[in-house]
Design an enzyme around this catalytic site. Sequence first.
Site, PDB file in Angstrom:
ATOM      1  N   GLU A 152       5.851  -5.516  15.787  1.00 32.22           N
ATOM      2  CA  GLU A 152       5.789  -4.096  16.150  1.00 32.22           C
ATOM      3  C   GLU A 152       4.812  -3.864  17.301  1.00 32.22           C
ATOM      4  O   GLU A 152       5.107  -3.145  18.254  1.00 32.22           O
ATOM      5  CB  GLU A 152       5.375  -3.243  14.946  1.00 32.22           C
ATOM      6  CG  GLU A 152       5.284  -1.763  15.275  1.00 32.22           C
ATOM      7  CD  GLU A 152       4.737  -0.928  14.136  1.00 32.22           C
ATOM      8  OE1 GLU A 152       4.043   0.070  14.418  1.00 32.22           O
ATOM      9  OE2 GLU A 152       4.996  -1.259  12.959  1.00 32.22           O
TER      10      GLU A 152
ATOM     11  N   CYS B 183      10.396   1.602   2.451  1.00 30.64           N
ATOM     12  CA  CYS B 183      10.100   2.802   3.228  1.00 30.64           C
ATOM     13  C   CYS B 183      11.382   3.240   3.936  1.00 30.64           C
ATOM     14  O   CYS B 183      12.402   2.537   3.903  1.00 30.64           O
ATOM     15  CB  CYS B 183       8.989   2.534   4.250  1.00 30.64           C
ATOM     16  SG  CYS B 183       9.462   1.371   5.550  1.00 30.64           S
TER      17      CYS B 183
ATOM     18  N   CYS C  40       2.545   5.904   9.797  1.00 32.93           N
ATOM     19  CA  CYS C  40       3.613   6.701   9.190  1.00 32.93           C
ATOM     20  C   CYS C  40       3.154   7.281   7.848  1.00 32.93           C
ATOM     21  O   CYS C  40       2.310   6.708   7.159  1.00 32.93           O
ATOM     22  CB  CYS C  40       4.902   5.889   9.046  1.00 32.93           C
ATOM     23  SG  CYS C  40       4.992   4.824   7.605  1.00 32.93           S
TER      24      CYS C  40
END
Length: 285
Positions: free
Chosen positions: A127, A14, A197
């Site tokens: 995260e 990504c 995302c």
Amino acid sequence: MDKSIKLAKTAGFCFGVNRAIELVNSLLDDGQRVCTLGPIIHNEQVVRQLAERGVVIADTPDEVPSDHVLVIRSHGVPLSIYNELKQKALVIQDATCPFVSKIHSIVTKASQKGDIILIAGNSEHPEVLGIKSRCSNAAYTFRDDTELSELLKEHAELKAASVSVVAQTTFNTEIWKKCLEIFKKDCTNATLFDTICSATQSRQQEAAELSEKCDLMIVIGGTNSSNTAKLFHICSQYCRSVLIQTADDLPIDEVKAAHRIGITAGASTPAGIIEDVLSACKSIK
């Protein structure tokens, strides 16, 4: 019956991961000594290749060599770690994914104005730990719609409170939709931010559509990769699916027996490994 092998268009690195890897390689090419706080990505092969180029992995700020450039990986780090690193006067290159940084900004502003923050994601994932650390007010995490329902039952005050909701960038899009329905029904004061995302959404949707048409799905990625695990879960709902790290892990007999094979890969899987798996499948067929 015709036999086919189809590779998902969105398979592989990504934007955030590619940006982090390019940064590390650029520093190495310039002759810099590089250290990362934890593995730069969740892929053993890439981490091993970088180690061969001299990249050092530190588990804590105290382990970072003073003569190395420290690269913060795409997941980001908790605010306390970030502040500790700055106090040590280290040279830092921040490769935190911009999509993750956007969530940091959202929760910082929302919690400062008094909102309670709800985070859809794995509470132990780097995260999510980084996101939660930016919350100056109360914050809770939930993995799915079931945990969300339990959370709202245990903390009934949330239903009437001012709440802001974000999701881990790689959160399962189908589960997110179920969670949104719960918020719209039971938590009408919630401000919802869709922070999954676009690459994750495209990859998961394509994996679902491809696996519906196949009798074997091959999902390539690290065993500790969160987004790869989600892809495997999605594909497994539609057809027989296997999770592998490299072409060496391919189940040869199953590949031979399958008529329609689909291949996808997590966001931390380099193109070279994907090409090796595709080539190996074609050779077996």
